[in-house]
Design a protein around this motif. Structure first.
Motif, short mmCIF file in Angstrom:
data_model
loop_
_atom_site.label_atom_id
_atom_site.label_comp_id
_atom_site.label_asym_id
_atom_site.label_seq_id
_atom_site.Cartn_x
_atom_site.Cartn_y
_atom_site.Cartn_z
N ASP A 21 39.48 48.27 46.15
CA ASP A 21 40.78 47.81 45.70
C ASP A 21 41.65 49.06 45.65
N CYS A 79 42.21 51.04 42.26
CA CYS A 79 41.07 51.48 41.45
C CYS A 79 40.88 52.98 41.63
N SER A 123 39.21 42.41 45.52
CA SER A 123 40.38 42.36 44.65
C SER A 123 39.98 42.27 43.19
N LEU A 124 40.39 43.26 42.40
CA LEU A 124 40.15 43.20 40.97
C LEU A 124 40.91 42.04 40.33
N ASN A 130 38.97 39.05 38.31
CA ASN A 130 39.27 38.78 36.91
C ASN A 130 40.19 37.57 36.73
N TYR A 171 47.31 46.46 32.86
CA TYR A 171 46.27 46.07 33.80
C TYR A 171 46.66 44.89 34.70
N HIS A 222 46.58 45.27 38.66
CA HIS A 222 45.66 44.50 39.50
C HIS A 222 46.42 43.57 40.45
N THR A 270 35.76 39.51 48.92
CA THR A 270 35.34 39.75 47.54
C THR A 270 34.04 38.99 47.26
N GLY A 278 32.23 45.99 39.63
CA GLY A 278 33.63 46.25 39.90
C GLY A 278 33.78 46.90 41.25
N THR A 279 34.63 47.92 41.33
CA THR A 279 34.82 48.64 42.59
C THR A 279 34.55 50.12 42.37
N SER A 294 35.48 48.41 32.79
CA SER A 294 36.91 48.68 32.67
C SER A 294 37.19 49.08 31.23
#
Length: 237
Positions: free
Chosen positions: A9, A12, A39-40, A44, A57, A61, A143, A155-156, A232
């Motif tokens: 992402d 990140c 994609s974060l 999420n 955030y 994001h 993803t 996550g990434t 995070s």
């Protein structure tokens, strides 16, 4: 077939640090890296940002998803090598400059992305993809592909070693960029660990702020440690 698949992402910071390390290694080992999207914001989508994350955030994001739309269109029209150049340019404009107020949302705008495209040698017209959510299905599919390889509590970045048969892991997460000779040594250790049958996880949630101008940490300095529980700086588990 690429030697490594790297899911990123563009907003990140730890994906960016790891990507710089991977570029060091690939230059010395002549590895072929395939840059893929995660994609974060989509990861999420089920989270209430207002109660679980710091204030910036959600905007950050969302900007990451918008930038990935541009990357998806760049790949479709100019090939995979364009993603290599574009991610390098995005990272330089996001992380290798001092932070300013409003950066999180600004990164999802034409004013931000058009100079990035110029830096990457790509046409400014690709910026129209920022608002084109027809690319989201492709980003979601990649993803999902990454999560199918690692499981969902990640996550990434995500790295897939020697695809398609090789193992995939979240990380490694690094806050300091190694010297060239150290980069290859670290790579060999990580690959050896990842290749061991049955290995699943080695983790600590305390992370140094990365050595990046966007975080106010200069090369040679050590950023303060923060607890990134859950991958995070979440306010709640």
């Amino acid at each position: 077939m690429a030697d490594l698949r790297f899911w990123f992402d563009p907003v990140c910071p730890f994906a960016w640090m790891t990507s710089q390390w991977v570029r060091q290694v690939s230059a010395q080992r002549q590895y072929d890296v395939e840059w893929r999207f995660i994609s974060l914001r989509l990861l999420n989508a089920h989270i209430d940002y207002a109660t679980h994350f710091p204030p910036e955030y959600e905007a950050g994001h969302t900007s990451g998803l918008r930038l990935l739309r541009v990357a998806a269109r760049a790949r479709a029209e100019h090939g995979p090598e364009a993603v290599d150049r574009l991610y390098a340019a995005m990272g330089a404009h996001v992380f290798e400059v001092p932070a300013t107020d409003g950066d999180a949302a600004r990164r999802g705008t034409r004013a931000f992305v058009e100079p990035v495209l110029a830096h990457a040698g790509l046409p400014a017209e690709l910026a129209a993809a920022l608002d084109d959510d027809s690319w989201d299905a492709q980003i979601q599919a990649e993803t999902d592909e990454a999560l199918a390889l690692t499981g969902k509590d990640v996550g990434t970045p995500i790295l897939h070693f020697r695809p398609p048969e090789g193992i995939a892991f979240f990380g490694p997460v690094i806050s300091r960029l190694p010297a060239d000779e150290e980069a290859v040594e670290l790579w060999d250790h990580v690959v050896a660990l990842a290749s061991f049958p049955g290995f699943a996880e080695l983790k600590r949630s305390l992370r140094e702020r990365p050595q990046l101008p966007a975080f106010g940490v200069r090369t040679g300095e050590v950023g303060r440690s923060e607890d990134w529980h859950g991958g995070s700086r979440r306010q709640k588990r």
